[in-house]
Write a protein that holds these residues in place. Structure first.
Motif, short mmCIF file in Angstrom:
data_model
loop_
_atom_site.label_atom_id
_atom_site.label_comp_id
_atom_site.label_asym_id
_atom_site.label_seq_id
_atom_site.Cartn_x
_atom_site.Cartn_y
_atom_site.Cartn_z
N CYS A 170 -5.89 12.10 -1.24
CA CYS A 170 -5.03 10.92 -1.67
C CYS A 170 -6.08 9.38 -1.77
O CYS A 170 -6.47 9.40 -0.66
N SER A 171 -5.72 8.60 -2.70
CA SER A 171 -6.48 7.43 -2.57
C SER A 171 -5.51 6.24 -2.59
O SER A 171 -5.91 5.45 -2.32
N TRP A 172 -4.51 7.05 -2.07
CA TRP A 172 -3.07 6.05 -1.45
C TRP A 172 -3.54 4.89 -0.62
O TRP A 172 -3.29 3.53 -1.05
N PRO A 173 -4.22 4.88 0.39
CA PRO A 173 -4.01 3.71 1.28
C PRO A 173 -5.21 2.89 0.89
O PRO A 173 -4.95 1.58 0.74
N VAL A 174 -6.18 2.95 0.18
CA VAL A 174 -7.13 2.10 -0.10
C VAL A 174 -6.75 1.21 -1.25
O VAL A 174 -6.90 0.13 -1.18
N TYR A 175 -5.66 1.69 -2.13
CA TYR A 175 -4.95 0.67 -3.18
C TYR A 175 -3.96 -0.10 -2.62
O TYR A 175 -3.92 -1.22 -2.84
N GLN A 176 -3.49 0.21 -1.50
CA GLN A 176 -2.53 -0.70 -0.80
C GLN A 176 -3.15 -1.62 0.14
O GLN A 176 -2.96 -2.74 0.07
N TYR A 178 -6.29 -2.89 -0.87
CA TYR A 178 -6.83 -3.72 -1.89
C TYR A 178 -5.49 -4.78 -2.41
O TYR A 178 -6.01 -5.92 -2.49
N ALA A 179 -4.33 -4.26 -2.22
CA ALA A 179 -2.99 -5.13 -2.45
C ALA A 179 -2.51 -5.94 -1.28
O ALA A 179 -1.58 -6.65 -1.34
N GLY A 180 -3.37 -6.04 -0.39
CA GLY A 180 -2.96 -6.72 0.86
C GLY A 180 -1.79 -6.20 1.84
O GLY A 180 -1.16 -6.77 2.60
N MET A 181 -1.71 -4.70 1.44
CA MET A 181 -0.45 -4.24 2.24
C MET A 181 -1.17 -3.34 3.37
O MET A 181 -2.33 -3.22 3.47
N GLN A 182 -0.18 -3.07 4.34
CA GLN A 182 -0.24 -2.37 5.53
C GLN A 182 -0.11 -0.85 5.19
O GLN A 182 1.14 -0.52 5.17
N PRO A 183 -0.95 -0.05 5.22
CA PRO A 183 -0.33 1.43 4.75
C PRO A 183 0.40 2.08 5.86
O PRO A 183 0.22 1.73 7.12
N ASN A 184 1.49 2.76 5.38
CA ASN A 184 2.14 3.81 6.53
C ASN A 184 1.36 4.97 6.70
O ASN A 184 1.43 5.95 5.93
N PHE A 185 0.39 4.89 7.68
CA PHE A 185 -0.64 6.18 7.99
C PHE A 185 0.22 7.10 8.53
O PHE A 185 -0.06 8.32 8.16
N SER A 186 1.52 7.09 9.38
CA SER A 186 2.20 8.38 9.81
C SER A 186 2.66 9.18 8.42
O SER A 186 2.70 10.33 8.29
N SER A 187 3.16 8.75 7.39
CA SER A 187 3.49 9.07 6.09
C SER A 187 2.09 9.61 5.43
O SER A 187 2.29 10.80 5.06
N ILE A 188 1.13 9.16 5.26
CA ILE A 188 -0.07 9.59 4.77
C ILE A 188 -0.56 10.84 5.64
O ILE A 188 -1.03 11.74 4.75
N VAL A 189 -0.48 10.60 6.80
CA VAL A 189 -1.12 12.06 7.76
C VAL A 189 -0.14 12.94 7.30
O VAL A 189 -0.54 14.33 7.26
N GLU A 190 1.14 12.80 7.03
CA GLU A 190 2.09 13.83 6.93
C GLU A 190 2.01 14.47 5.52
O GLU A 190 2.21 15.88 5.30
N HIS A 191 1.65 13.63 4.55
CA HIS A 191 1.46 14.33 3.11
C HIS A 191 0.49 14.43 2.42
O HIS A 191 0.47 14.96 1.46
N CYS A 192 -0.76 14.04 3.22
CA CYS A 192 -2.33 14.23 2.56
C CYS A 192 -2.91 14.95 3.69
O CYS A 192 -3.01 14.64 4.77
#
Ligand SMILES: OC[C@@H]1[C@H](O)[C@H](O)[C@@H](O)CN1C(=S)Nc1ccc(F)cc1
Length: 400
Positions: A170-176, A178-192
């Protein structure tokens, strides 16, 4: 992602950094993104010994597609450059005992402007399963980062529903980020199974420095998310291309092993020089990267151009770990830098000591106690990486 895959960081070959979006097969047939390129690289991964040391995935990146979907809405491989189609390419890669990866984008278009998955998530996931794909990289161009917290899990759901095991990158966190968002890493760990945290790597020491500076400066947030089945991805290995020196190439391989990073080579295996191939095929360093504990290492010292990175690895003894220790010299003042430090100063306290060896040079330091001074000489922009294997306490040993 707990799908039984990527229990250690994926290893393989990914086209992007070295071959980019070269679609000019008329004028550059040997280097354009085509089935011929990937078949050739699959052949070389096997014939040149990369598969023997663990490199397994042959991954297509952007620019493999027709600009239009088929009448039924399916993704279509470029008819000139992939005339046999992706399923045939996957079959070829499988026939070599390797696995096949593909690329798409959670957006209207891929970064290079080819059709993205938006509006076709289920169909595209099913298509990849029909093509016997083993690994999917989902990029994040032309999408609203706020849509990604729903979109990436949804695409992963459709991949899972196909019933075919596929690694999900997933390239999910890097784009968030970039957009100044704080990624939800527990969801990223669960899904990627792995995810990109930072910029694309480019073919330069400068690019590499910014990446491992980022991973060191943000390690307290980044490290806890890594583990078997879910890895941080600092991007491709650029060893053997044009931008890194021999010393800098050794540094990337050592630090990627400390970072428990995927080892995805992006290099022309037809022309790589033997000394760079040897770095990529260094079994002792690959063993560190692939350590079954899956604990990501950290930067434990950074001062006046000298850095020390340490990764806890197996075997363990009582509550002591073994370690990989990387000494990096960021200085450019010509001469190698001497670093002298005791294992205890690095946090290695096992009274029974550690068996220490250099992972690039054929040098053993013997069994050292925590109080022993270790002295290493590190070349400018280079690295020394040691393995310190924990030893049972002497008392115990004396019982036998
Ligand atoms: O097109 C795909 C390419 C590679 O897949 C990278 O690994 C991805 O991180 C994204 N990507 C690129 S070049 N992304 C991109 C990089 C710079 C830019 F201005 C717009 C898009």
């Amino acid at each position: 992602l707990d799908n039984g895959l990527a229990r250690t960081p994926p290893m393989g070959w990914l086209a992007w950094e070295r071959f980019r979006c070269n679609t000019d097969c008329k004028n550059d047939p040997d280097n354009c993104i085509s089935e011929r390129l990937f078949r050739t690289m699959a052949d070389l991964v096997v014939s040149e010994g990369y598969a023997d040391v663990g490199y397994e995935y042959i991954n297509v990146d952007d620019c493999w597609l027709e600009k239009e979907r088929s009448f039924s809405g399916q993704l279509v491989a470029d008819k000139q450059r992939f005339p046999s189609g992706m399923r045939s390419l996957a079959d070829y890669v499988h026939s070599k005992g390797l696995k096949f990866g593909i690329y798409e984008d959670f957006g209207n278009y891929t970064c290079a402007g080819y059709p993205g998955v938006l509006g076709y998530l289920q169909l595209d996931a099913q298509t990849f399963a029909e093509w016997d794909v083993d690994y999917v990289k989902l990029d994040g161009c032309y999408a609203h980062p706020s849509e990604m917290d729903r979109g990436y899990p949804e695409f992963g759901y459709h991949l899972n529903r196909t019933g075919r095991p596929m690694i999900y990158s997933c390239s999910w966190p890097v784009y968030q980020i970039y957009a100044g968002m704080q990624p939800n890493f527990s969801s990223i760990v669960e899904h990627c199974n792995l995810w990109r945290n930072y910029d694309d790597i480019q073919d330069s020491w400068k690019s590499l420095e910014t990446i491992f500076d980022y991973y060191g400066d943000n390690q307290d947030v980044i490290i806890p998310n890594a583990g078997p089945g879910h890895w941080n991805d600092p991007d491709m290995l650029i060893i053997g291309n044009f931008g890194l020196s021999y010393e800098q190439s050794k540094t990337q391989m050592a630090l990627w092993a400390i970072l428990a990073a995927p080892l995805l080579m992006s290099v022309d295996l037809r022309t790589i020089r033997p000394e760079y191939k040897a770095i990529l095929q260094n079994k002792k360093i690959i063993a560190v990267d692939q350590d079954p504990l899956g604990i990501q290492g950290r930067r434990i010292y950074k001062h006046s151009g000298i850095e020390i990175w340490a990764r806890p690895i197996s075997p363990t003894y009582q509550n002591y770990f073994s370690y990989a220790l990387a000494f990096v010299n960021r200085r450019v003042d010509g001469t190698p830098s001497d670093i002298a430090v005791t294992l205890q100063e690095l946090g290695l306290y096992n009274p029974g000591g550690y068996a220490v060896e250099d992972l690039y040079e054929d040098v053993s330091y013997g069994v050292l106690t925590p109080q022993t001074k270790i002295k290493v000489k590190v070349n400018p922009s280079g690295v020394v990486i040691l393995r310190a294997d924990v030893r049972p306490t002497r008392a115990l040993a004396q019982q036998f």
